[in-house]
Design a protein around this motif. Structure first.
Motif, mmCIF file in Angstrom:
data_model
loop_
_atom_site.group_PDB
_atom_site.id
_atom_site.type_symbol
_atom_site.label_atom_id
_atom_site.label_comp_id
_atom_site.label_asym_id
_atom_site.label_seq_id
_atom_site.Cartn_x
_atom_site.Cartn_y
_atom_site.Cartn_z
ATOM 1 N N SER A 22 90.799 -13.729 25.552
ATOM 2 C CA SER A 22 91.855 -13.224 24.663
ATOM 3 C C SER A 22 91.431 -11.886 24.085
ATOM 4 O O SER A 22 90.247 -11.642 23.900
ATOM 5 C CB SER A 22 92.140 -14.163 23.503
ATOM 6 N N ILE A 23 92.428 -11.077 23.794
ATOM 7 C CA ILE A 23 92.181 -9.792 23.158
ATOM 8 C C ILE A 23 92.757 -9.840 21.756
ATOM 9 O O ILE A 23 93.892 -10.273 21.556
ATOM 10 C CB ILE A 23 92.807 -8.648 23.979
ATOM 11 N N THR A 24 91.948 -9.422 20.784
ATOM 12 C CA THR A 24 92.384 -9.535 19.399
ATOM 13 C C THR A 24 92.252 -8.197 18.684
ATOM 14 O O THR A 24 91.452 -7.349 19.089
ATOM 15 C CB THR A 24 91.535 -10.581 18.648
ATOM 16 N N ASP A 25 93.078 -8.009 17.639
ATOM 17 C CA ASP A 25 92.853 -6.855 16.768
ATOM 18 C C ASP A 25 92.501 -7.368 15.381
ATOM 19 O O ASP A 25 92.590 -6.655 14.398
ATOM 20 C CB ASP A 25 94.076 -5.933 16.735
ATOM 21 N N GLY A 26 92.116 -8.655 15.298
ATOM 22 C CA GLY A 26 91.756 -9.244 14.015
ATOM 23 C C GLY A 26 92.917 -9.977 13.373
ATOM 24 O O GLY A 26 92.731 -10.871 12.559
ATOM 25 N N GLU A 27 94.151 -9.618 13.760
ATOM 26 C CA GLU A 27 95.314 -10.273 13.200
ATOM 27 C C GLU A 27 95.960 -11.212 14.206
ATOM 28 O O GLU A 27 96.186 -12.378 13.936
ATOM 29 C CB GLU A 27 96.343 -9.213 12.779
ATOM 30 N N ASN A 28 96.257 -10.632 15.384
ATOM 31 C CA ASN A 28 96.893 -11.420 16.435
ATOM 32 C C ASN A 28 96.063 -11.415 17.697
ATOM 33 O O ASN A 28 95.235 -10.526 17.904
ATOM 34 C CB ASN A 28 98.282 -10.850 16.739
ATOM 35 N N GLU A 29 96.322 -12.411 18.538
ATOM 36 C CA GLU A 29 95.589 -12.527 19.793
ATOM 37 C C GLU A 29 96.566 -12.610 20.947
ATOM 38 O O GLU A 29 97.648 -13.167 20.812
ATOM 39 C CB GLU A 29 94.774 -13.831 19.801
ATOM 40 N N ILE A 30 96.154 -12.092 22.090
ATOM 41 C CA ILE A 30 96.957 -12.289 23.296
ATOM 42 C C ILE A 30 96.043 -12.822 24.380
ATOM 43 O O ILE A 30 94.929 -12.308 24.579
ATOM 44 C CB ILE A 30 97.647 -10.977 23.725
ATOM 45 N N ASP A 31 96.470 -13.887 25.069
ATOM 46 C CA ASP A 31 95.671 -14.456 26.147
ATOM 47 C C ASP A 31 95.827 -13.625 27.405
ATOM 48 O O ASP A 31 96.938 -13.235 27.758
ATOM 49 C CB ASP A 31 96.112 -15.897 26.424
ATOM 50 N N VAL A 32 94.702 -13.374 28.064
ATOM 51 C CA VAL A 32 94.732 -12.532 29.249
ATOM 52 C C VAL A 32 94.166 -13.300 30.432
ATOM 53 O O VAL A 32 93.171 -14.012 30.303
ATOM 54 C CB VAL A 32 93.882 -11.254 29.045
#
Lengths: 633, 145
Positions: free
Chosen positions: B76-86
């Motif tokens: 997953s890639i996160t910006d600290g707030e939200n995550e997206i599964d890759v």
């Protein structure tokens, strides 16, 4: 000791500053400035900069970390050659190298003979005011001899992917190209001031513009070759903003050298030649400094503050405003009306000039668009490489056609059908070869087929034209430089297209003992070992390449772990054959047991570099033929 | 008309047509080939971006990395707030690791997953793509200077 060196080197820079100011003063025709001769001053400029450059090299070689520049960019354990090339592997050092070349061109021109004194004075004055600007920038905004107060025990080091023998020579060669155009620019300004942009002017400019162009070509080729084997992506051109920044002045310069030739032969297109000279130099400045400023993000970027970028932008702006005002004021006086036939060599070259400018626009838009959206809309985006290839390919077809036909036309009106009848065997031969190629390789894409067809026409016609016998069967003097470069360009285009179509890639995850297949070759993963070198540790894999059970070659792709500064690089292992390269890279991702291997077959790479080499040699030959035949017909 | 004027007129109109065609082709092609960059939060807000090719950047979430086979990976890639599964199939660069910056290129699917076909390689282990820094700054999770 360091303090003395600091004073001496800054004194030398200030000396050059003074000499350049006096040199510039000559343009005023004032008695005070006429005293020291041009050549004496040029010597002072050259020697002062050369000495300070040598001092900087010395500081890097002895690793004197009292100097900021050495501390930030060198390390005592670095191999000697990279201590040396580290001198220009940073902003301040590369600026000093840039100035050294600027001064060197000024000096060589000042020595040249058979040029009227006034014209030489003005050219040297324009060149010297640029030297003044850049030296002032160096001394006050990015002094390479800045001292620090701490006693550092060791330096930080040079980015490991820059630690490569090719990259030691890539910047100087590229810079000679860029800076060579500064002299062409100065000559253009001198031409505008004296209102003498004529055949005489073109003969003076020709050797300079051709040698600068040849060096720029070589510089770009070296960078591309480095990217091919060092970056490990299997490609040689990525349409990266930094590559584009060096391609743009090259395109403008290619148009320029042809205009200088027409001007020399026919005394036409004066204004356009001047515009191209100004454009080429401005793009060279953009090429060096946009790249260094940190606006474009890449290995080429050296850390720097916005003040420097602002200075360069201001400088480019001033140059453009000054030269175009001068141009607007004087252009009617340099233009001489003379006619050219509609279907003539001149028209052909003009058409290709437009096509080059179109390609330049394409590259410019693609490079600047992401910068503009980032700055204005705060939106980051990338322009895919497909934009360049699909837009430029159709233009290349037209471009190749005119490259083929123009040298066959005369300077005055020529009947096109006569030429085509003359060339019928050539056309039939090329058509047949193209047909065979496309049937054999099942290539039915129209654009690619057409590029191959016109490239073939160009190659064959250029090669046959360079071997020319007169009626007594004696080899007559021909335009060897032109024909070599043109054939080289055709070969380059053919190689580029075939490479794009026939490249093959396989990715495997491999453990020791595995056999991997790529076309008819088998690669046995033999062993993996750790090697310790003086400035890095490496993980080296051994692959035995076999064909029909017979061992052909051993491949050793590597991963290098550098500690100063901490970085990992993949080193490709490449087998160069005449018709194709075989290219292996490996990766060891964290959290994984096996290694990943990427294998490429890259057809026609050797031929691609060969074509490029022919272009460079062609340029050098054209530069060294001093005075062309005026008025052929 | 003299032949000089005639030849100039022909040249002028010819160049005008060529310039027009060229500009049209360039603009059309440029718009076709633009790849936008998003952070996870931005992407979740703009659900209309599904199905497009784009770049996604941020940090690789801690404890999110799994491999199905030797060459199919999930993280997953996160910006600290939200995550997206890759999901990514291919070869991972040397410096790929959890809690490090990453930029991937691929398609944002309707189910909210990201199918990547490229993981952009970088050389320096402390290097952070500028877009990722920007993303982290936007979500307030940036800790650098």
């Amino acid at each position: 000791m360091s303090l003395y060196i600091f004073y001496i080197s800054n004194f030398l820079l200030l000396l050059c500053l003074t000499a350049s100011l006096i040199q510039f003063g000559k343009i005023l025709n004032n008695k005070i400035f006429t005293r020291p001769g041009i050549i004496v001053l040029a010597y002072v400029q050259l020697i002062s900069i050369l000495l300070s450059f040598l001092i900087l090299i010395y500081l890097f070689l002895i690793s004197d970390f009292n100097f900021d520049l050495v501390y930030f960019n060198s390390h005592s354990e670095k191999p000697l050659i990279y201590k040396f090339s580290g001198v220009w592997g940073n902003h301040e050092g590369s600026m000093l190298l840039w100035i050294l070349i600027l001064v060197l061109f000024n000096f060589l021109f000042a020595l040249s003979r058979r040029i009227s004194e006034r014209f030489k004075e003005i050219t040297v004055a324009v060149q010297s005011i640029m030297i003044f600007g850049f030296v002032a920038f160096l001394v006050f905004l990015s002094n390479p001899f800045a001292l620090n107060q701490n006693n550092f025990f060791d330096g930080i080091g040079l980015n490991p992917i820059l630690q490569d023998p090719l990259l030691a020579i890539h910047p100087p060669v590229l810079y000679i190209g860029y800076v060579g155009f500064s002299l062409v620019f100065s000559l253009a300004i001198a031409g505008l001031i004296t209102k003498e942009v004529d055949q005489q002017w073109a003969s003076i400019v020709k050797p300079w513009v051709f040698s600068a162009w040849a060096f720029l070509t070589a510089g770009i080729a070296l960078g591309s070759f480095w990217a091919y084997y060092e970056l490990g992506w299997g490609g040689y051109w990525f349409w990266d903003p930094v590559e584009n920044a060096s391609l743009m002045p090259w395109i403008a310069a290619t148009a320029l050298i042809h205009c200088v030739l027409i001007l020399q032969k026919r005394n036409v297109m004066q204004s356009w030649t001047i515009i191209l000279a100004i454009l080429t130099f401005s793009l060279s400045l953009v090429g060096t400094f946009l790249v260094r400023s940190g606006i474009l993000n890449s290995v080429h970027t050296f850390a720097s503050d916005p003040g420097r970028g602002l200075f360069i932008l201001l400088f480019i702006f001033l140059i453009l405003v000054f030269s175009f005002s001068l141009f607007a004021y004087n252009f009617e006086k340099i233009n001489k009306t003379s006619s050219m036939g509609l279907i003539s060599r001149g028209t052909g070259i003009q058409v290709n000039n437009w096509l080059l400018i179109t390609i330049l626009t394409i590259v410019f838009l693609g490079t600047m668009y992401p910068l503009a959206t980032d700055l204005l809309l705060n939106k980051s985006l990338t322009v895919g490489p497909k934009y360049y290839s699909t837009t430029i390919a159709p233009i290349i077809i037209l471009f190749l056609f005119f490259m083929f036909i123009s040298p066959r036309l005369g300077w005055t009106d020529t009947k096109l059908y006569k030429i085509i009848i003359q060339m019928r065997y050539l056309i039939i031969t090329s058509l047949t070869i193209t047909l065979i190629i496309s049937l054999y390789f099942e290539l039915f894409n129209l654009t690619e087929t057409l590029i191959i067809f016109f490239s073939l026409l160009l190659i064959i016609s250029s090669m046959t034209a360079s071997i020319n016998f007169n009626k007594q069967n004696i080899l007559v003097k021909t335009n060897l430089g032109q024909n070599l470069a043109h054939a080289g360009f055709g070969i380059l285009m053919m190689a580029v297209v075939s490479n794009a179509v026939y490249s093959e890639e396989r990715i495997y995850n491999a453990k020791v003992g595995d056999n991997l297949q790529l076309q008819k070759y088998i690669f046995s993963f033999d062993k993996i070992e750790q090697v310790e070198e003086s400035n890095y540790n490496s993980l080296k894999a051994y692959f035995l390449m076999k064909k029909d059970g017979k061992l052909i070659d051993t491949f050793t792709p590597e991963i290098r772990f550098y500690s100063n500064p901490p970085t990992i690089t993949s080193e490709a292992s490449i087998l160069h054959k005449f018709f194709s390269d075989i290219y292996l890279v490996m990766n060891v991702p964290q959290d994984q047991q096996s290694i990943s291997v990427r294998m490429h077959i890259k057809p026609f790479m050797t031929i691609l570099w060969l074509g490029t080499l022919m272009i460079i040699i062609g340029g050098i030959i054209s530069a060294s033929i001093r005075i062309g035949r005026l008025n052929e017909k | 008309m003299t032949s000089l004027v005639k030849s100039r007129l022909i040249k002028f109109f010819l160049s005008l047509i060529i310039v027009l065609i060229a500009v049209l082709i360039i603009i059309f092609n440029l718009r076709e080939n633009i790849i936008y960059f998003y952070g996870p939060t931005e992407l979740i807000k703009n659900s209309d971006k599904q199905g497009q090719i784009m770049r996604l950047g941020g940090l690789v979430s801690v404890d999110s990395f799994q491999n199905e086979t030797d060459s199919i990976f999930y993280f997953s890639i996160t910006d600290g707030e939200n995550e997206i599964d890759v999901k990514y199939e291919g070869i991972l660069p040397n410096l790929f690791a959890e809690d490090k910056g990453v930029v991937v290129e691929g398609v944002y699917m309707n189910d909210g997953r990201f199918i990547a076909n490229k993981v952009l390689a970088k050389h320096d282990e402390n290097y952070m793509p500028p877009e990722v820094i920007e993303t982290l700054k936007k979500s307030g999770k940036w800790q650098g200077e």
